[in-house]
Structures are given as C-alpha cells and as structure tokens.
Design an enzyme around this catalytic site. Structure first.
Site, PDB file in Angstrom:
ATOM      1  CB  SER A 155      10.934  -2.205   1.611  1.00 35.02           C
ATOM      2  OG  SER A 155      10.361  -2.841   0.487  1.00 35.02           O
TER       3      SER A 155
ATOM      4  CE  LYS B  13       9.453   0.383  -1.829  1.00 36.12           C
ATOM      5  NZ  LYS B  13       9.672  -1.029  -1.471  1.00 36.12           N
TER       6      LYS B  13
ATOM      7  CB  SER C  63       6.467  -0.695   1.412  1.00 33.60           C
ATOM      8  OG  SER C  63       7.823  -0.988   1.126  1.00 33.60           O
TER       9      SER C  63
END
Length: 443
Positions: free
Chosen positions: A68, A71, A132
């Site tokens: 993640s 991101k 997230s």
C-alpha cells in the site's frame, strides 16, 4: 623425529582451527561499517526531506513488493487533479457494484462503501490516506482517469516523469492482483506493484515537495467516518497511537504476503525533516521498530550546517582581474548561503569548489568591463574532500549545494582616452622589455 612430526601436526591443526574461526565468525567491524544500524529490513533508505540527500541506505536499489505504499502515487495523482481543477474536494462520487463488493472483501483494509451512494472526493481520499481503504482508492482512480486501467497508465507515466527508477505499477491500491476479484487493471493475475527503496523514497520526496498538504491528512491519527465508526491510522508512530514517535506526521504503510511489512515515514523536529523507508520486515511491529532506528539515527547524528555564508568571500579567490575597466580588479562573493545536512563533527570533511563562467572570461582569464554589481561570474559548490560525491535522490539536489558567484561591486568601462594611454603604455612597455632583454644578452 617423531616429536618434530607431532609438533608440525599440532601447528597444522591449530592453523586450520584459526582459519575456520575467521570463516565462521566474520569480522563484526566490517559488518557494522556496511550496515551500522543493523536493520532487519530487507531494504531501507534515509534521506533529508529538504534536499533529497541520501544519508543511509541498505539494498536501496533492490526491487521489492511495495504494497500500500504505492498509494502515495495515487495520492499524488489525486492531489494533482485537484490542483489542475479537474476534480474538487466536494465533488460527489457514485459507488458502483465493483467498488462496493471490493469494500466488503474479507482480509483487506477497507471502509464499507454502499452501492449507489455518493461520497465526496475528500471522504474517499481520507479513507485511502488514513485507513488505506482499497476500494476508496479504486473509486478515486476511476474518477481521475475513467478506469483503473487508465489510472495505472498515468501512475507509470508520472513515475517516469518524476525520474523514478526500478518500479512497476499494476494497480492503484498495492494489493496483489489476485485480491481484486478478477478485475486486475494491468500486469498478470498474481502481480503486485514493485519498487526499490530508493524509488519509494523519491516518490515520497516529490509528494512532500509538490503537495505538502498531503501531511494534513496523513497526520490524522483516527478517522471518524460517516458510518459513525472510528478507524485508526495504520501509521502507529503518529501521536496518541501505540508507537508514537516525536515529530512523525506521515506518510504511508504497506503490507501484503509478497511485500512483507513496509513503511515510508517522515518526521520533523528542530527544523529538520527526514524521510525513511523500510521494506520487507517480518511484522507490523518490526517495521516501526526499524523505522525508529532510522529516525533516531537521523535526529541524533545529523545536523544542517552552513558551509558558506551569504555574500561570503571565496578564500584564495577574493577578486578577479578586469580588462578595459576603470579598475583592474573586481571583488566577487556568493549570492546565497550554502547549507548541507551532514553528520555532526564532520564539517572539516567538506570543501567549496569555485567554477568560473568561461564564456565571460577572455583568453587571459579576465572579465571585460563594464560589470554591474550582482552580475553572475560563476558558481560555488560543496564537495567532500576525499573526492567522493554527495548522493541525492535526484539531480535537483545538486542545486541545493550550488550557489551563484556574483560581482560584489560595479566596474565601469574606462573612457577612450584612458584605454588609448594604456595601449600606448603597453606598446612602449613591450619595446622597453624587448630592448632590455637584448642588452642583457650582450653581457
């Protein structure tokens, strides 16, 4: 003779044992020099957030799963779209069937999104940046680029534009494509986004540099969502959370089976901001423990030091010769100060190097009048005395340790009469020099 053979045998055994000891017990000093922090992370890097100067690295160019932390690129593109007024924070986004189902997929970080319901860009962005939330990431990707597939293309294009190396984006979330319910936007069905620690740090560096407002959201410890629930930030080093660390206000965690547990952190204290990245640790707790080692090292060992002052004279080169001017010399100085993040007590390890603009000098190395105060005549930069180079995440970093050298005063051009007299004086001076040499040759 037998006694001699026994002695030789014992010496041989002892030699073998000592050699084996060195093989099985490697030199700790060398190991410490290669990795003085003894990090358990597979790869790591520490940089000065202001200049991108690399202060520590371990396997920083090894390509690993980024999970993640990818991101951060999604955040960059959303903030860019906001800046370019392609979307707005209060714009409504209708949740489709796929995003709704993904938001309820078991085992994934998510905030439930109701099909057919509208959420603002701000709500989705906060869900993505703080908790997230993967489905929220997909919803934003579809909004910005039409489809997540198009968005992934933009991710890779932006990575190239920013000068990242060692990367591949296959989705907007950082999940394994196999977790996307058959809708993987790019790459193979089991691929994940991959980056090196250096590329990850460089992405974070540009995210902070271009959109510092990213910290307004990244620093929020707990998200209060419209469903009435509270969602703790996965960055447990934020204030009030379990691994709170003074100064931490971002940036992004990541965790998958392939990538392990990683964390891109940033912290600011006493006017110093650092970015750290740890990749492929064995647990969520370990990624924070390893990040603490990096940040302790940063704040404890490094200081921002002024190497050369603003309007400072250059030792050994305080003036430059001038031709055709009322004065035959001109004082020079640096336009700005030069500062560098360096290890404490290492100030003497650096020196300044002057580079004059050859285009402004004649064959004799002189400047030609008229010259105005403030005219650039060259540059001054900082270099280690041992001949090595200061390493930065990007070429832009070199600019941070390079300043213009300018004229500290003006020199007007001499009038035609003065120039004529100088020319005549020079002519007769050359004749006299020639005669003197000839006469000396007679004796």
């Amino acid at each position: 003779m037998n006694w001699f053979k026994k002695l030789a045998l014992w010496i041989t055994v002892l030699f073998v044992f000592v050699s084996a000891s060195f093989s099985f017990f490697p030199n700790k000093t060398n190991a410490e020099e290669n990795d003085p922090l003894g990090l358990k992370a597979e790869a790591a890097i520490l940089v000065d957030a202001e200049t991108g100067a690399i202060l520590y690295e371990k396997n920083a160019n090894v390509v690993l799963g980024v999970a993640s932390m990818a991101k951060m690129m999604t955040e960059y593109l959303v903030l860019e779209a906001i800046e370019e007024e392609k979307i707005t924070w209060d714009q409504k986004v209708m949740i489709n069937e796929y995003v709704h189902k993904l938001s309820g997929a078991p085992g994934l970080s998510n905030i439930g999104l109701t099909q057919g319901e509208e959420y603002t860009v701000k709500e989705l962005y906060e869900a993505m940046a703080i908790f997230s939330a993967n489905a929220a990431s997909v919803a934003l990707a579809e909004l910005v680029a039409g489809t997540e597939k198009n968005f992934v293309t933009k991710m890779n294009e932006k990575a190239e534009e920013l000068g990242l190396e060692d990367y591949k984006f296959v989705n907007s979330t950082g999940l394994n494509n196999s977790s996307l319910m058959g809708n993987h936007p790019a790459g193979g069905p089991d691929e994940e986004n991959v980056m090196s620690a250096r590329a990850t740090a460089k992405l974070a560096y540009y995210l902070l540099k271009d959109y510092p407002e990213v910290l307004d959201t990244a620093s929020v410890p707990v998200l209060k969502f419209r469903d009435g629930r509270e969602y703790k930030n996965f960055n447990w080093m934020l204030p009030t959370l379990v691994y709170a660390y003074p100064g931490v206000d971002g940036l992004k965690t990541g965790s998958t089976e392939f990538a392990g547990d990683g964390f891109t952190a940033t912290a600011e204290r006493d006017g110093k901001r650092f970015i750290s990245v740890v990749m492929k640790t064995s647990s969520k707790e370990e990624r924070f423990a390893e990040t603490k080692k990096l940040l302790d090292y940063a704040f404890g060992s490094f200081t921002k030091q002024e190497v050369h002052p603003e309007n400072g004279k250059i030792k050994g080169k305080e003036t430059l010769p001038v031709t055709k001017g009322k004065e035959d010399q001109i004082k020079i100085e640096t336009k700005d100060a030069i500062s560098l993040m360096m290890k404490k007590g290492k100030e003497e390890d650096f020196e300044t190097v002057l580079t004059l603009d050859k285009k402004k000098l004649n064959d004799e190395g002189q400047l030609t009048a008229p010259i105005k105060k403030g005219d650039k005549v060259g540059t001054l930069t900082v270099k280690p005395k041992d001949g090595s180079e200061i390493e930065f995440l990007s070429k832009d970093g070199i600019k941070s340790i390079t300043v213009d050298v300018v004229a500290a005063e003006s020199v007007e051009k001499a009038n035609w009469f003065v120039l004529s007299m100088r020319a005549i004086g020079g002519f007769f001076g050359d004749i006299w020099g020639s005669v003197s040499s000839t006469v000396k040759g007679w004796f």
